[in-house]
Structures are given as structure tokens and as C-alpha cells.
Design a protein around this motif. Structure first.
Motif, mmCIF file in Angstrom:
data_model
loop_
_atom_site.group_PDB
_atom_site.id
_atom_site.type_symbol
_atom_site.label_atom_id
_atom_site.label_comp_id
_atom_site.label_asym_id
_atom_site.label_seq_id
_atom_site.Cartn_x
_atom_site.Cartn_y
_atom_site.Cartn_z
ATOM 1 N N GLU A 259 11.115 26.701 39.520
ATOM 2 C CA GLU A 259 11.183 27.618 38.379
ATOM 3 C C GLU A 259 11.592 26.881 37.103
ATOM 4 N N SER A 260 12.492 25.914 37.245
ATOM 5 C CA SER A 260 12.919 25.142 36.082
ATOM 6 C C SER A 260 11.767 24.323 35.508
ATOM 7 N N LEU A 261 10.968 23.712 36.380
ATOM 8 C CA LEU A 261 9.816 22.939 35.918
ATOM 9 C C LEU A 261 8.750 23.841 35.296
ATOM 10 N N ALA A 262 8.555 25.011 35.869
ATOM 11 C CA ALA A 262 7.578 25.957 35.303
ATOM 12 C C ALA A 262 7.998 26.380 33.896
ATOM 13 N N HIS A 263 9.300 26.608 33.722
ATOM 14 C CA HIS A 263 9.827 26.955 32.398
ATOM 15 C C HIS A 263 9.597 25.805 31.420
ATOM 16 N N ASN A 267 7.206 25.993 28.082
ATOM 17 C CA ASN A 267 7.815 25.727 26.774
ATOM 18 C C ASN A 267 7.097 24.592 26.055
ATOM 19 N N TYR A 268 6.761 23.528 26.803
ATOM 20 C CA TYR A 268 6.109 22.370 26.165
ATOM 21 C C TYR A 268 4.711 22.735 25.687
ATOM 22 N N ASN A 269 3.956 23.373 26.550
ATOM 23 C CA ASN A 269 2.570 23.684 26.209
ATOM 24 C C ASN A 269 2.447 24.715 25.094
ATOM 25 N N ASN A 270 3.323 25.714 25.123
ATOM 26 C CA ASN A 270 3.150 26.856 24.228
ATOM 27 C C ASN A 270 4.063 26.863 23.010
#
Length: 336
Positions: A259-263, A267-270
């Protein structure tokens, strides 16, 4: 009656001490400031605290515990329980994961970067390599392809990099050598001063770092499509601290990684990439785009020799270097 009160007091103290004993605090050594590069650690701290009702907390420090190049050393002696570092800062200390920093691997997304990193981190040779530092690799800090922000006249071709001093670590530095640049390895926190003083004329970073560490404040040009590679910057934990966690706390930690990596990726992409273009436009920074033929020649000159040298050097160290390289390139070929 006194005995009853005494017993009650003793019981209350016992409960208090038991609760205190159950609480766990870890110190986490990062650097710079909170930014896209650290969002997964911030999210991990949030999730761990939520899942344990505040009994397990990660105290994040930005530079207060250690210098970034010394974070792995700090982990090895238990100076703190968790830290982030970049493989290129000290390649001799963590040669196994530098396979992920080879130039022109062809990684196409942050999601793919995570899959490749986790596969390498899980390899027994990698675990043994980092085990020398009493460290367990927890998760990567996936970064997009690097590009340069530089000072002075914008290069018109790759030939213009001849003699140019460039901050570039690991495989990116090796790639820049092939076009005549003079790579210098330094930590991110040293870069702005190095640019201001003229020690380097260009800096290789991912977009978030160009913004966070101020290279775009005095840069005049940037490369849109050089894309020589990226760096691998894992988050690690001290083995003893991990072993000492209760089952519930360990489950909360390990169960929060995805979940931390998905966040982080969201955040980076968007957010980060949405801010990158406008930040360059506001400062009037010239975009430099090289011809496909030049990029192909750059890749041909840099990729194979760097891989061959890496395999030879690390086989001599006793690592299964060819196996690690084949693992990464095989996953990329399969489109993992």
C-alpha cells in the motif's frame, strides 16, 4: 484494606509497564526534506501506527540521524532501525543491487521498477550481500529515467557533452563517460552548491529531485529524452530490530509495504510529473531533444560494455552476477 489498595496499585503499575513494554518506536534516517522520494516511508509510518493503535511508531528524521552516505553504516551498528540510501553512493558496499542501475535497461514504468527491485531484493545472493550490513531490504524507492539539467549553452548534440562535468552516479555516470562527459558522484544534498560553485555544469536527476534540490533554479536547459537509466534507492531495516518485533507489529510493517508503494507511485505519477512541465516553463528552461539516431548510438556505446564490465567485476567478487543480470533483463523482456 491497605493490602487491597496495595494490590490494586501494583496491578495498575503492572498493566502500565506491560503497555509500555508493548510500545515500539523506531528511528528512521532519511535526508533532505519530505518529497516524492520519501512518500512511501511517510505512508508506511502512517499505516503502521494505524494498524497497531499507535503502539508501533516510526520516527522519521530528515538528516538528523546520519549523513545519507552513512545510512547503511548506521543500520549495520543499530544506530537507527530503518533508513533509505542509494546504491550508487557506495557501490562496493552493496554490489548486488547495482545491477538495477545499469544504463539503458529499458525499464518503462515505476511499477516495473518495483517488480524488478523486489525480485533482486529477494535473491539469496542479494540478501547475503546486504546481510553483511545487518540489513534487510524492505522496499525500493522507484524512480523514472534520469535526465540532465545544465548551465550555460544548451547542447545541440551528444558531442557537446565532451568535457562537461556532470553529477551522475552508478551506471548513469558510466554511460555519460561514453559521450565524453566527466561524471562526478556526489549526494543529492551537495548538488546545488556544486552547481553554484561551478564544480559541475549539469546534474542527472529524476524530476522530483531537480525540483527538490534546486537545480532548476539556476539551470538553463534540460534533456527530454536522454533516459540513460535510473538509480536504486532502497529502504532497509536493521535485522536485529526486525527480529525483535512482536508478530503483530511485524505483520503491520510487512503488510503495509504494498500500500505504501502504491501511494508513492500514485503521488509521483499524478502530482510530481504534473508539476514538472509547468516548473520548467515558468523558469524558461530550454528543452533539448536529441535525434533518435543519436540516442541509439549512445545506447549502443554504453549499454553492452557497462553490462559486461559489471558482470566481470562482480563475478570476481563472488556474486552470481550473470544470474542477477539475466534475472533483470529477462523480466524486462517478458514485460514484467
Amino acid at each position: 484494606m491497605r493490602n487491597v489498595f496495595q494490590k490494586t496499585a501494583v496491578a495498575a503499575l503492572a498493566v502500565a509497564f506491560a503497555g509500555e513494554a508493548m510500545a515500539t518506536e523506531w528511528n528512521v534516517s532519511l535526508w533532505g526534506k519530505r518529497r516524492a522520494f520519501t512518500e512511501h516511508v511517510e505512508k508506511l509510518a502512517e499505516l503502521v501506527s494505524e494498524k497497531t493503535g499507535g503502539e508501533f511508531t516510526l520516527n522519521i528524521s530528515y538528516g538528523g540521524l546520519s549523513k545519507n552516505r552513512e545510512n547503511l553504516d548506521g543500520i549495520s551498528i543499530g544506530a537507527f532501525e530503518m533508513a533509505q540510501f542509494c546504491a550508487g553512493y557506495h557501490r562496493d558496499k552493496n554490489p548486488s543491487i547495482t545491477v538495477l542501475e545499469l544504463p539503458f535497461l529499458g525499464v518503462s514504468s515505476l511499477e516495473q521498477e518495483v517488480e524488478l527491485s523486489m525480485a533482486v531484493y529477494a535473491h539469496p545472493a542479494t540478501q547475503k550481500d546486504l546481510g553483511r550490513w545487518n540489513a534487510t531490504l524492505l522496499m525500493p524507492s522507484p524512480l523514472p529515467q534520469y535526465n540532465l539539467v545544465g548551465l550555460g549553452d544548451a547542447p545541440e548534440s551528444l558531442a557537446d557533452f565532451e568535457g562537461l562535468s556532470v553529477r551522475a552516479t552508478g551506471g548513469i555516470g558510466a554511460a555519460m563517460k561514453t559521450v565524453g562527459a566527466v561524471p562526478t558522484s556526489m549526494s543529492a544534498t551537495e548538488v546545488r552548491q556544486a552547481m553554484d560553485s561551478g564544480v559541475v555544469k549539469a546534474v542527472s536527476f529524476a524530476p522530483h529531485a531537480h525540483m527538490s534540490f534546486g537545480t532548476i533554479e539556476n539551470g538553463t536547459w534540460w534533456t527530454t529524452n536522454l533516459n540513460p537509466g535510473t538509480v536504486n534507492c532502497p529502504v532497509v531495516v536493521n535485522n536485529d530490530a526486525l527480529a525483535d518485533l512482536s508478530d503483530d507489529h511485524r505483520d503491520a510493517l510487512m503488510g503495509s509495504i504494498d500500500e505504501s508503494l502504491a501511494h508513492y507511485i500514485d503521488n509521483y505519477n499524478n502530482k510530481t510529473m504534473a508539476a514538472w512541465g509547468p516548473a520548467l516553463a515558468e523558469r524558461g528552461i530550454t528543452e533539448v531533444t536529441f535525434a533518435d539516431s543519436e540516442i541509439s548510438a549512445f545506447k549502443e556505446a554504453a549499454a553492452a560494455p557497462a553490462a559486461a564490465a559489471w558482470i566481470e567485476e562482480n563475478t570476481a567478487r563472488g556474486l552470481p552476477a550473470q544470474e542477477l543480470y539475466d534475472l533483470v533483463t529477462g523480466m524486462i523482456a517478458e514485460g514484467s
